[in-house]
Design an enzyme around this catalytic site. Structure first.
Site, PDB file in Angstrom:
ATOM      1  CG  ASP A  92      -5.233   8.500  -1.665  1.00 45.76           C
ATOM      2  OD1 ASP A  92      -6.128   8.419  -2.533  1.00 45.76           O
ATOM      3  OD2 ASP A  92      -4.263   9.278  -1.743  1.00 45.76           O
ATOM      4  CG  ASP A  93      -3.256   5.658   2.469  1.00 47.14           C
ATOM      5  OD1 ASP A  93      -2.788   5.826   1.326  1.00 47.14           O
ATOM      6  OD2 ASP A  93      -2.931   6.348   3.449  1.00 47.14           O
ATOM      7  CG  HIS A 143      -1.891   5.375  -2.790  1.00 43.53           C
ATOM      8  ND1 HIS A 143      -1.486   6.594  -3.279  1.00 43.53           N
ATOM      9  CD2 HIS A 143      -1.895   5.513  -1.429  1.00 43.53           C
ATOM     10  CE1 HIS A 143      -1.266   7.430  -2.262  1.00 43.53           C
ATOM     11  NE2 HIS A 143      -1.501   6.779  -1.131  1.00 43.53           N
ATOM     12  CG  HIS A 168       1.744   4.990   1.533  1.00 48.90           C
ATOM     13  ND1 HIS A 168       2.304   6.148   2.008  1.00 48.90           N
ATOM     14  CD2 HIS A 168       0.493   5.329   1.147  1.00 48.90           C
ATOM     15  CE1 HIS A 168       1.421   7.125   1.932  1.00 48.90           C
ATOM     16  NE2 HIS A 168       0.313   6.653   1.406  1.00 48.90           N
ATOM     17  CG  HIS A 192      -6.319   8.995   3.723  1.00 46.35           C
ATOM     18  ND1 HIS A 192      -6.333  10.362   3.812  1.00 46.35           N
ATOM     19  CD2 HIS A 192      -5.188   8.666   3.035  1.00 46.35           C
ATOM     20  CE1 HIS A 192      -5.240  10.849   3.221  1.00 46.35           C
ATOM     21  NE2 HIS A 192      -4.536   9.830   2.737  1.00 46.35           N
TER      22      HIS A 192
HETATM   23 NI    NI Z   1      -1.505   7.595   0.888  1.00 43.36          NI
END
Ligand code: NI
Length: 452
Positions: free
Chosen positions: A261-262, A311, A315, A405
């Site tokens: 993620d991210d 995503h 955020h 991540h």
């Molecule tokens: Ni995240």
């Protein structure tokens, strides 16, 4: 693009081997050595039996499985690829286990039974182009006090991943070759390894014998038609091409999905290199506002077979947003991902796992599935390679979705060992859609945590 480029290369190699085969008869006709004399020039001498580790073949990796029979341990290294070998290798290994089980059960002394063990270890006995010689060294060990003898038995198969061809390595021999070998070696070969220098290695009762000749054509009469063809294939010494990954079947084989993620971020390229080297697929959940800084990495993620998911733009905690904001967060991120050259995401991971019935219904109406996770590595908090490895692997089970991540260098540094450990435990690393198996429409309007 890469796969298409590989096709002419394969055709080229086989055109070349066709030339070699066509040249061979004219070579023989000009050779001053009659075949009977060639046969006399054969040398058979003892040689060590060594297998190269499976990891040397790109696309192949070792798995390990531990069981026991009456407390006698069985260590079985398995094969994840090539797919066409699964059935014959499995049948042979099952036979070894059954035979070991019979031997162990017949031991009357409990100590003898506990001291017995079987280990099966795979390796590469030759490789060229798309052709691979794959062997297993099966060793049964019994204590000296037991009436059973320890033994080592090699078995090998030759396979061509271009067309799925598989043969028992012992079928490389012609009837003439079998007879000749029988005269000079104590027992029947259980495996034959064709070597790059044109010689053959035979495994007989766990011992190696090298069959060679100073006459280039002396070995051919020892071989079956397939044997001749394959010996010349191995002599060409073409670098082994990547073995195609077996068709993903997460119902038949245990799978887990690594998710990142991210990103995208400064370490994404390194992560993609690792995934490529380890023949593994992952799923990326991207922050829309990060995409324009690393568009090439996003394109690469899609091109290299990974799943690219959404995503949100910045955020956002979607559970606290209005319907209009949720839609904007998701739609703007979809657009950024498509602008970078990846397909429109069908997977969305709400930040913090924070969702609501509104989020569900908006994603369902967009044809997107909401994907959560079943293993949280807490990599963002730990920032520790060893801890990341432990968290990602310790509780993995078939169907796990593992959250990490790729914006943290420690996470990206931990991935090679995470993949090796999961491979060793028998897992295929797949994308979330591969893990879920069916069409994404099955998951619309649900929160998916794992495929269990
Ligand atoms: Ni995240």
């Amino acid at each position: 693009m890469k796969r298409q480029a590989a096709l002419p290369l394969i055709a080229g190699i086989f055109a070349l081997s066709g030339c070699t085969a066509a040249l061979a008869p004219s070579d023989t006709s000009t050779s001053p050595t009659p075949s009977s004399e060639s046969a006399d020039a054969l040398q058979i001498e003892k040689t060590p039996l060594t297998l190269r580790p499976p990891e040397e073949a790109p696309g192949l990796w070792r798995t390990e499985n531990h069981t026991d029979i009456n407390n006698a341990p069985i260590t079985r290294a398995g094969v994840r690829a090539p797919e066409q070998l699964h059935a014959p290798v499995e049948a042979w290994a099952t036979e070894r286990v059954d035979s070991f089980s019979t031997q162990v059960t017949s031991l009357s002394d409990e100590k003898d039974r506990q001291g017995a063990q079987l280990s099966m270890d795979p390796g590469i006995c030759g490789a060229s182009g798309t052709v691979l010689c794959y062997a297993i060294d099966a060793q049964t060990t019994f204590p000296a006090s037991a009436p059973q003898h320890s033994e080592s038995r090699y078995h090998a198969w030759i396979t061509d991943s271009r067309d799925g061809f598989v043969m028992e390595s012992t079928d490389l021999l012609s009837t003439e070759g079998r007879t000749k070998i029988h005269e000079q070696v104590p027992g029947d070969p259980t495996a034959i390894f064709p070597n790059e220098d044109g010689s053959l290695t035979l495994a007989v009762n766990g011992e190696g014998y090298r069959v060679s000749s100073t006459h280039e054509h002396a070995i051919d009469p020892m071989l079956s038609p397939d044997g001749k063809r394959l010996r010349h294939e191995f002599m060409a010494g073409t670098p082994l091409e990547r073995i195609p990954h077996p068709k993903i079947d997460c119902q038949a084989n245990p799978c887990v999905a690594l998710t990142f993620d991210d990103g995208p971020g400064p370490y994404t390229a390194q992560l993609l290199d690792t995934l490529k080297e380890k023949d593994s697929k992952a799923t990326f959940f991207l922050i829309g506002s990060h995409v324009s800084s690393y568009p090439d990495q996003v394109k690469r993620e899609a091109e290299e077979g990974h799943a690219v998911g959404n995503h949100t733009w910045d955020h956002a905690d979607l559970s606290k947003q209005s319907a209009a904001t949720i839609t904007n967060e998701v739609a703007a991120t979809d657009q950024a991902i498509m602008d970078a050259g990846a397909p429109q995401p069908i997977l969305v991971r709400p930040p913090y796992g924070a969702t609501s019935p509104t989020v569900h219904s908006i994603l369902a109406s967009r044809g997107q599935a909401e994907i959560h996770w079943s293993i949280d590595t807490l990599d963002w908090k730990n920032l520790d390679v060893a801890k990341d490895i432990e968290m990602a692997t310790a509780t993995a089970q078939p169907g796990s979705i593992i959250l990490m991540h790729d914006i943290h260098p420690e996470t990206v540094a931990a991935v090679p060992e995470i993949i090796d450990d999961l491979h060793l435990a028998g897992y295929d690393l797949v994308t979330v859609p591969e893990l879920l198996g069916g069409p994404v429409s099955n998951y619309l309007g649900f929160s998916v945590f794992s495929q269990q």
